[in-house]
Each structure stands twice: as C-alpha cells, then as structure tokens.
Enzyme design. Structure first.
Site, short mmCIF file in Angstrom:
data_model
loop_
_atom_site.label_atom_id
_atom_site.label_comp_id
_atom_site.label_asym_id
_atom_site.label_seq_id
_atom_site.Cartn_x
_atom_site.Cartn_y
_atom_site.Cartn_z
N HIS A 65 70.60 40.47 16.28
CA HIS A 65 71.18 39.44 17.15
C HIS A 65 70.70 39.58 18.60
CE1 HIS A 65 74.33 36.51 18.13
NE2 HIS A 65 74.58 37.24 19.21
N HIS A 116 77.31 30.42 15.89
CA HIS A 116 78.50 31.24 15.80
C HIS A 116 79.00 31.18 14.36
CE1 HIS A 116 81.76 33.23 18.30
NE2 HIS A 116 80.63 33.70 18.72
N ASN A 117 78.10 31.60 13.46
CA ASN A 117 78.31 31.38 12.03
C ASN A 117 79.31 32.34 11.40
OD1 ASN A 117 76.27 29.56 12.50
ND2 ASN A 117 74.66 30.82 11.60
#
Lengths: 790, 259
Positions: A65, A116-117
């Site tokens: 990320h 923003h899964n």
C-alpha cells in the site's frame, strides 16, 4: 546508510544470528506482516537489530500500500504522466493541473483518487465514510479548497449466493458516503456503481476528490529546504491519537480473511466530518497567515502509516531529518504503546512544518480562534518536534530514542519482482436467437442491477452544496461544476471501468476504461485534460493476477497516449494521480475481476455550453457515431439474456475514437448539439432509452436499425457495446453538423427522430421491434437499483 | 454550518451586505445587523434531532430576542430545523416548541433525499422573504435533507398553516397545483408545507435551499416549466446563465423588505 544507534534499554526485534523460523516468530509476536527476507534486508540497512518501533514503521512503509513495491516499476514503464499542463504529477498526495486564469490570477485543479476497499468490506459505513475523509485531506493539504468528490463503487451480485452480505455492504457503503460527505459540505457528483459476482467477498470503494487552488498558493508536502538552516517546528493538528486504523496500510496489503474480521475492525478508522469541516476552516485561516508573511511551510495529511509516514516523508523529501517526542502527542488513551502512537491512522489529523517564528500564532488559530479542544474532546494543535538538518529521523519515548534511522531509508522503499503468467480465458461466443418479444425483454433489462437508473444511489448524495454545480449526476455522462466564482470555466468529471471487459481481456479492460471516461467528459462538451486511475486487483503474488495487472497498465497507457489532448497532437492526457490496490479477494481465494477505475477531468472555457443527455425537442434528428460491430463480449445483453460472458470484447480503435471524441467536443462547443450520450454497457438501445427517460417532457424516439451499416443481426446492433455516441441535433443545424463531421473524418448515421409523444419505438424498416410507453419504462428503470440495495 | 459561503454570495447578488458570523464570536455584536440567515448544513453533529442543540445556543437566544423586535430571520434547511426547535416558528405560543421536522417518509421514498422540487407561493405579501414573489408563482428549488417533514400535534398550528397562510411555500406540481403525493411533496410534510413562518412573517423556516438556485446556471435543464425552459434557452449564453435563478427571489424579497 549511516549507522545510527538506539538507546541500550530499548527492546529490539532479533534478526541477527537467529533462524528464519525464529525471525518469523518474532515478527508474528509483534503482529507484523514483513517477510523474513524483508526483515533480513532491514537488518542489512540498519546494520543492527531494529527496535520494535522501527520494525513497525518499516512494516508499514514497506507494505504494498505504501511502497508500491510490486507495481512502481510497471507504473513508470507504461503510464504517461507528463504534459505541459501538469503542475504536479504522481508522487505526492494529489496531482495538480492548470485550470484557468481569471482576473489576472492563475488557478489550478487538484485531484486525488484512491481506494478504501478492505475497510468498506469489513465495516461498510465507517470504511466508506473514511474513504471520503482521507481523500479530501489529500486535496486540502495541497492548500486547496475541496469542491467536489465522486465515488466509484463495485459490489457483488445482489441476487447471487452471497446476496445478503452483498446488500448489507452496498447499503452500508452508500450510507457512509452520504452521511459523511454531506456533513462535510462537499458536493458529490456521483461516479458510478457496478455489480459483479467477483466482488461478492470484496467490494471496491474508490473515491475521487477535486479541489481548486491559486497557483501561487499551492502547498507542498515536503518541508521547505530552508528548514535545514532555520528553526522549523513540527506541529500535529486534529483529533487526539487513538488505536484506530493501527496497521491499516498493512491490512490493505493482505488478503481479507473473514476469520480475522474481529481483529481487522480495529484497522478501520473512525471518521468525524463535523470536526473535519472546522479543521478545513482553521487550515484556511492558517494558510492566509502563512501567505501574508510570504513564508514556506510543509503541510501533509495523516493517512496510511500515521505520524511516522507523514513526518518522515515530509523531511526526507528535502534531505532533512526530524526529532519527535512521542510524549507530546495528544492521546485518547494514555496506555498506547509508542508503536501504536507513531503508526495509528486516527482520522482528522494533519502535520505541519512551520517556521518557529509563527508557531505560537498557528497554535492560537487552531486552539483558540477555532477552539478545537472545545469542538472535540482532546483535539488540538501541538508542537511534537523539530526539523533537523542531519537527515536522521529520531523518535523519543520515555527518555529513550526508540527510533533512529536516516529518514530517506524509511521512505526509499523496496521493490520486488513478481512473476507474470498469461491468464487463460476460455470464454467462447454463444449461438442464440434473439428474445421473441424485444419490448418485454427490454422492460426486464431496465430493472437489472447494472442497467437500471443510478438515481436511487445518487439521490442520497448532496450534489448541490457549495452552489457550484452546473450538471448533476445522472443528468449527463459527466458531472459539471463551475470551480471559480465569476469565471465561466467549467470542470467535467466522470469515473469508469466495466469489470466484465477486464475478465475477457485485461488490456482492453484498461483501454476501455480510459476511452469511456474520456467519452463521458466529451459528452458534456469538455476536453479531457487529465486522468487518474485506481487499479484494483487480486494478490500480486499470483502470477496470473500480476499478468492482468501489467496488461491493464499497457491498455491504459496506450489509450491515454492515442486519444491525445485536443489541440495538442501527440500530447497524452496525463495520469496525474492514482493508487494501486492489491489483495482484493475473499475467503474463497478468488480475486476480483481486473478492475481499473479511471477518472477523467475535462475543462471547458464556457460552462453555459454544457449539454445533458435528456432529449430536448420534438422533430430533432438522432445521429449515431461509431460502427456497431460484433463486440458483445462482456456485454450486459449476454449477461442478462444468456448468463454468459462471451469472447468478443469491445476494442478501442484508437484513431477513430480520437476523431469521434474531438469531433463531439467541437460540435458541442459550436452549439450544434442539443443532447449527447455515449454508448457503453447496455449498448445503443440503453443509450437511447436513457436519453428518452431522462427528459421530463412528453418526448420520445422513433429509430430504425436498418439505417446502421453492417451485417450484424438487429439485436446485436442494439446491444453491441462497441464505443460510440448518440447526439440529438436540431434540423436547422443538420448541415453544419454534417460538415463538421466531415472535417473530422467522422461518418454520422441518421438513426431517427425525436417524437412528440412519450413512446419508445425501435423498428427494422417497417417491422416494429420495440414499442413501449416511456412511463412504463421509466417506472421500472428508476426502481431497479432499489431492489438491489434493500 | 456548511452553506454559509454560497448563502453569502446569494445575499450579495441581491445587493445586500452579508457577513459570516462565526459561532464563538461575541453575541452582543449581533444587534448591529438588520437581518439574519441561519444557513443550511449541520450543527452539533445533528445529535438528538437536527437543530435541537443549536437551538439552545447563545447566538440563537440572542437572535430570538431580535426576532421579537421584528428583525427578519430566515432559517434554511438545518437553519430551519434550528428555528423550529427554538420555538421561533410558528411561534403561536411564545417560548413553546410547537412543531418538529420529522424524518422524510412518503409512499414513494423515505430517508435522505437530494433533488429539485416545485414550490408555490400563494400570499407573498405575508413574509419578509416572499414579498418580491408574484402571487401564485411557482419556484423550482433544490432540497437536500433527511428530516424535512413539518409535523405538529397542535390543531391550532394546523389551522394556522391552512387558514392564515403561515406555510408560505407549498410543495406542488410543475403547474402549481399543490399536491400531497410523492414526488411532488418529497418528504410527507404536513399540508405540503415547504416552509413555515411566524404569524407576523418576519421569521421563516424553509427546507429548500434558495442559495443553490440563485443563478440560472444552477437550474437543471430537465426541470419542467418556465425556469427549465429558460435554462435550455440560455445554453451557450454565459451572460444569461449568470442572471437570477428562482431562489434569488427570496433574497430580493429581503432586500425589498429592508429598504
């Protein structure tokens, strides 16, 4: 890097001289997701065992990320990011392009786009709300005022095996978006919503934020270089730090496991839009002070990786260091460990680096003028440390140095090579007869989750707040707003990406997402000037997934170059920001469909020229642009009629697509188009139906598919998803329209006319194919999505 | 708060001088102003009920005193919720909360709703915020709220709304026929009331947002009636787009009332 020591009493993670198993056990005991080779690499860099705090920081900074360790190389290889209108490309929190000059002042457009899964799958309401919260901070910290947001949402099959969970997630996400976004007071211009069973266990929530800033007032995340010579304080502003969101970045960099949901929930942050709004006002006041003094500051939002990530990146970008006293950080819970304090992703916080000459004034703005401590218990602005010239990033806790590493080492990241293996697609083209009764099939089709009106979702979003909105979600393919008071400049935005295309061909999935986003912006009359992308995929450790990822990037890059900026031949529409989201898969280990979601930002000099999709006048002519080809692979028609995917995915014919896009923009600018809608999922028939259903008056259409060249069967002409446009042109403008098309080498097909009665008529010569009342169609189309959300 | 900037712009466009008054400034400065707008948005996180806590705020207490002296006060959306919770509208029994703004509930749709509606003003002369509207005029305006259904337990309030014209804006069809049906009445409001005023007409609580319709550019082109037609005809003409929209009349009314 230089060797730098820790104080002797600080607890470390033992890496040197112990077995891989012991290293793994040590990492696990701290809850870290670093691999053993990565831990050993850390030892090589530090030339000593890392402290627990350091190990935690690297765990986050080296997560997929934060570090883009698998993707960075490919992003750089395939995506065009430069163009003369780019002021800031990918790398910081947001991208910036030129917007306009108004009354001698140059304005720029700030855009940010991320996913923003995982948080939204675990806690749909908070996850989706925090998605908006995070993305607007990325824009605020460039010094900009946020004027619009959009959401691209992907949910599972609302009628499939996991339907209860899917509906719960979908409803929660929509709720989180409106409850947070509306309270924040930023207009939501829609975005898009798709349903596909590949999202059954892992929804996608992508958020896009757009802001405006005067060019001279752009703030950078990096601490100014002056800070090496002068005294600069590091100020933390906002909510008191708690344990929420601790490990959020690592959480986003691993597969979701429902067994761990209880633990994962703590990795979802808790948002507060009301506090955010006050913070935004106080930030404006602070920036006014800074600009009036002609000073330079560093300004960064706290997102993934919390204080550690934000402050190390701020100083490392200028080759500087920092000393931070973690005991100065206001805490919600005094028992928090230093690892949590430094990496928690508590929402509604910013970091500032300001010259110490104005520190007391800055603190006064937040704490007294805007009374943060009164607004929210424990919220405030405090000095937590200083910028230092030696390049070292030092954290103090309980009188000891718990972190002492060169700042650049923290932020320079790592890279990994991933294996890539072509994913075999075994789909074939179906043999079938068209439905007996096209009319009744269309009525069913209009209720289906992906064809029905998006208004049941969009009507929860406040698209009006701010008073800048010109074209609303659902009224056209793109939302349009007027960003600068008094100026006629308009900005158009749209976000797209059809999951079924990527399943058949990730390359065309990527290219089509770009082409559709550009078409959507062109449909209102704006010229595409920038793109952003969020790339949502399964695990990069799976070679087939990594292949899909690379192919998608090629498609995006090729299309962004080929459909170059109108008026600037060969200059790509640059990708100025975006994000990569891997590990989108559920318990079953099934990855989501390759899901590039591309947003396009278009500009128009005069927003009064913007057109919508609703039919305007009886007697108008309806023109089709774009050949109808045998491209129904991934189409809604195949999915709804045959429950299959097919093979012939639409392709972007780059030269023709560019000509059509540029022609549409020019025709709308010339005032010869009354309404316009692109052809994508659902094909020509859904485009015509939507144009008819969107008009308020008693207008309808009468079109003949025989007018369309080519050997395709009538149903395939109607449902083919080959790209194209339908335009409404007043008869008085026909000649001009055809002449302009000729200049662009575009051959429009006259499909039929707008009629004065609310009926939807499609013929093949004299044979009626569809004859429906628009009232009946509208009633079904408008209700469809409600059925999928309830 | 949230809508203060666009409300300020709309007031200025009607020729008024408008200032934004931050919540923690000294309330004694308020008496120097001629009129007050409580803008839309949210206050105190909408805890308990929207507007309920703000209604107890020192600013609102001060404004209530000024309302008693006849100064015009308009509450828009959340501002309307505050005025109702503070008992300033309808204000039949001073100091009493006589109405509430309940959650949207209709046969067609419940919950938060952002859309455009049509409203009709029957007796413009009655309030400070409608006096520049033509009698019977239909104004399309946007709404964006979850709790906009005017409710009351008092038969006296029902009577006042129906007989005394204390509901200055009524939800209606595009042709001006007042309707209780969704989507024309979007939230199930009593008597199709889109706004409720005090008896003397100097205080008004309205749920639609006139500041989001103060310019023609803001009107959707698919709206039925003369305003939608005006928007369609203005396509390509930036000067016309920058002319007044339907919501401007509310601020023009205030300007006329004050002068």
């Amino acid at each position: 890097m230089r060797e730098s020591s820790l104080d002797s009493e600080v607890k470390t993670l033992r890496i040197e001289g112990v077995s891989d198993e012991e290293v793994r056990a040590g990492l696990d005991s701290l809850g870290l997701r670093l691999t053993v080779p990565e831990a050993r690499r850390l030892f090589e860099l530090l030339k000593r065992n890392p402290s627990r705090v350091e190990a935690t920081i690297f765990d986050i900074m080296w997560s997929e990320h934060c570090s883009y360790k698998s993707s960075k190389r490919l992003l750089q290889k395939y995506l065009p990011t430069e163009a003369p209108n780019v002021l800031l490309g990918p790398g910081e929190d947001a991208g910036i392009i030129e917007l306009c000059t108004h009354e001698g002042e140059r304005y720029s457009l700030v855009v940010a786009h991320e996913s923003h899964n995982h948080p939204s799958q675990v806690l749909p309401f908070e996850g989706a709300a925090t998605g908006i919260g995070g993305i607007v901070r990325d824009v605020y910290c460039m010094g900009a005022d946020v004027v619009a947001v959009m959401d691209a949402l992907r949910f599972g099959d609302p009628d499939g095996a996991n339907k209860n969970k899917v509906r719960e997630v979908a409803s929660g996400v929509v709720s989180g978006i409106w409850q947070y976004g509306n309270a924040l007071g930023v207009a939501n211009l829609g975005g898009d919503v798709h349903f596909d069973s590949s999202y059954d266990e892992n929804c996608l929530v992508n958020v896009i934020a757009i802001g405006v800033v005067k060019e001279g007032e752009i703030e950078r995340s990096a601490v100014p270089e002056e800070a090496g010579m002068e005294d600069y304080d590091l100020v933390l502003v906002g909510k008191p730090t708690d344990a929420s969101g601790f490990g959020g970045a690592s959480f986003a960099s691993d597969v979701l496991d429902s067994q761990e949901w209880g633990e994962s929930r703590s990795a979802v942050q808790v948002p507060d839009p009301f506090l955010k709004r006050i913070l935004a006002e106080a930030n404006k006041r602070m920036l006014t002070l800074v600009h009036s003094r002609g000073l330079k500051i560093g300004f960064k939002d706290l997102g993934a990786g919390g204080i550690a990530c934000a402050t190390s990146e701020m100083v490392a970008a200028s080759g500087l260091g920092a000393t931070i006293d973690l005991e100065k950080v206001p805490l919600d819970d005094p028992s928090l460990s230093p690892e949590v304090i430094v990496c928690s992703e508590t929402q509604e916080r910013f970091a500032l680096a300001v010259p110490s000459s104005i520190t007391s004034q800055v603190l006064r703005i937040y704490n007294e003028e805007y009374e943060l401590p009164f607004i929210y218990h424990g919220a405030r602005a405090v000095v937590i440390g200083k910028v230092t010239g030696d390049g070292n990033y030092v954290l103090q806790w309980g009188g000891s140095r718990v972190c002492n590493v060169e700042a650049r080492t923290i932020t320079s990241g790592i890279s990994v090579e991933r294996r890539s293996v072509e994913a075999q697609v075994s789909e074939t083209e179906p043999e079938f007869s068209p439905p007996q009764n096209m009319g009744s099939f269309l009525l069913e089709f209009l209720v289906s989750p992906n064809a029905s009106s998006r208004r049941p979702v969009f009507s929860f979003y406040d698209c009006e707040v701010g008073g800048r909105t010109v074209v609303r979600p659902g009224d056209a393919d793109a939302g349009v707003f007027a960003p600068v008071d008094g100026s006629g400049v308009g900005v158009a935005v749209a976000a797209d990406g059809v999951p079924s295309y990527g399943k058949i061909s990730p390359y065309w999935g990527g290219a089509l997402a770009v082409a559709e986003a550009m078409r959507n912006v062109a449909c209102v009359g704006a010229t595409p000037r920038a793109l952003s992308d969020c790339l949502n995929f399964g695990s990069p450790e799976v070679p087939e997934v990594f292949y899909q990822f690379e192919e998608t990037l090629k498609g995006i890059g090729d299309c962004a170059r080929a459909i170059w900026q109108k008026g600037l031949p060969g200059v790509p529409v640059p990708i100025v920001t975006g994000n990569v989201s891997f590990y989108n898969e559920g318990d079953s280990g099934r990855a989501v469909a390759p899901s590039p979601i591309v947003a396009c930002f278009g500009l128009m000099e005069d927003y009064s020229k913007a057109v919508t999709m609703s039919l305007k006048e009886s007697g108008s002519l309806l023109f089709l642009l774009g050949a109808r080809l045998n491209e129904l692979g991934g189409s809604l028609y195949f999915q709804e009629l045959l429950n299959c995917l097919g093979k012939n995915v639409p392709r972007v014919r780059f030269d023709e697509e560019r000509s059509a896009v540029h022609f549409v923009i020019e025709a709308i600018d010339g005032g010869i188009v009354a309404s316009c809608h692109d052809i994508s999922a659902g094909g020509l028939v859904l485009t015509l139906a939507e144009m008819s259903m969107a008009s308020a008056g008693s207008l309808g259409v009468d079109v003949d598919v025989l007018a369309i060249d080519g050997p395709l069967r009538y149903d395939k002409k109607l449902f083919s998803e080959s790209s194209g446009f339908v335009l409404e042109v007043f008869p008085s403008e026909e000649e001009k329209f055809r002449a302009a098309a000729g200049q662009h080498n575009v051959r429009p097909t006259l499909l039929g006319v707008v009629t004065g009665e609310p009926a939807f008529r499609v013929r093949e010569g004299s044979r009626p194919l569809i004859e429906l009342s628009l009232g009946e169609m509208r009633a079904r189309w408008e209700k469809g999505l409600e059925n999928s959300l309830a | 708060m949230n809508c203060e900037y666009e409300t300020q712009r709309a007031l200025i466009s009607s020729g008024l001088d408008a200032r934004i008054f931050r919540w923690n400034l000294d309330v004694s400065e308020l008496s120097g102003f001629d009129a007050f707008i409580l803008p839309g948005g949210f206050s105190y996180q909408d805890r308990i009920r929207a507007g309920a806590i703000a209604a107890k705020d020192a600013i609102v207490e001060e404004i209530a005193g000024l309302a008693g002296r006849g100064k015009p006060i308009l509450g828009i959306c959340n501002g309307a919720q505050v005025l109702v919770e503070a008992g300033l509208v309808p204000g039949l029994s001073p100091g009493q909360v006589e109405m509430a703004l309940g959650p949207n509930r209709t046969d067609g749709r419940s919950g938060y709703l952002c859309t455009w509606v049509h409203t009709r003003v029957s007796e413009p002369h009655r309030t400070a915020f409608t006096c520049a509207v033509e009698p019977g005029e239909v104004l399309p305006l946007p709404i964006a709220h979850a709790e906009g259904r005017f409710l009351t337990l008092s038969s006296e309030v029902v009577r006042a709304l129906r007989e005394e014209g204390m509901a200055p804006f009524l939800y209606c069809k595009p042709d001006g026929v007042v309707s209780d049906e969704y989507p024309w009445n979007p939230n199930g409001s009593l008597s199709s009331a889109a706004a409720v005023s005090s008896r003397s007409g100097n205080v008004m609580a309205m749920m639609p947002h006139p500041e989001r319709a103060a310019w023609l550019s803001q009107v959707p082109d698919r709206i039925e009636g003369p305003w939608g037609r005006a928007k369609r005809e203005a396509k390509g003409n930036l000067l016309r787009m920058k002319e007044a929209g339907p919501g401007r009349k509310i601020f023009d009314s205030l300007k006329r009332f004050l002068s």
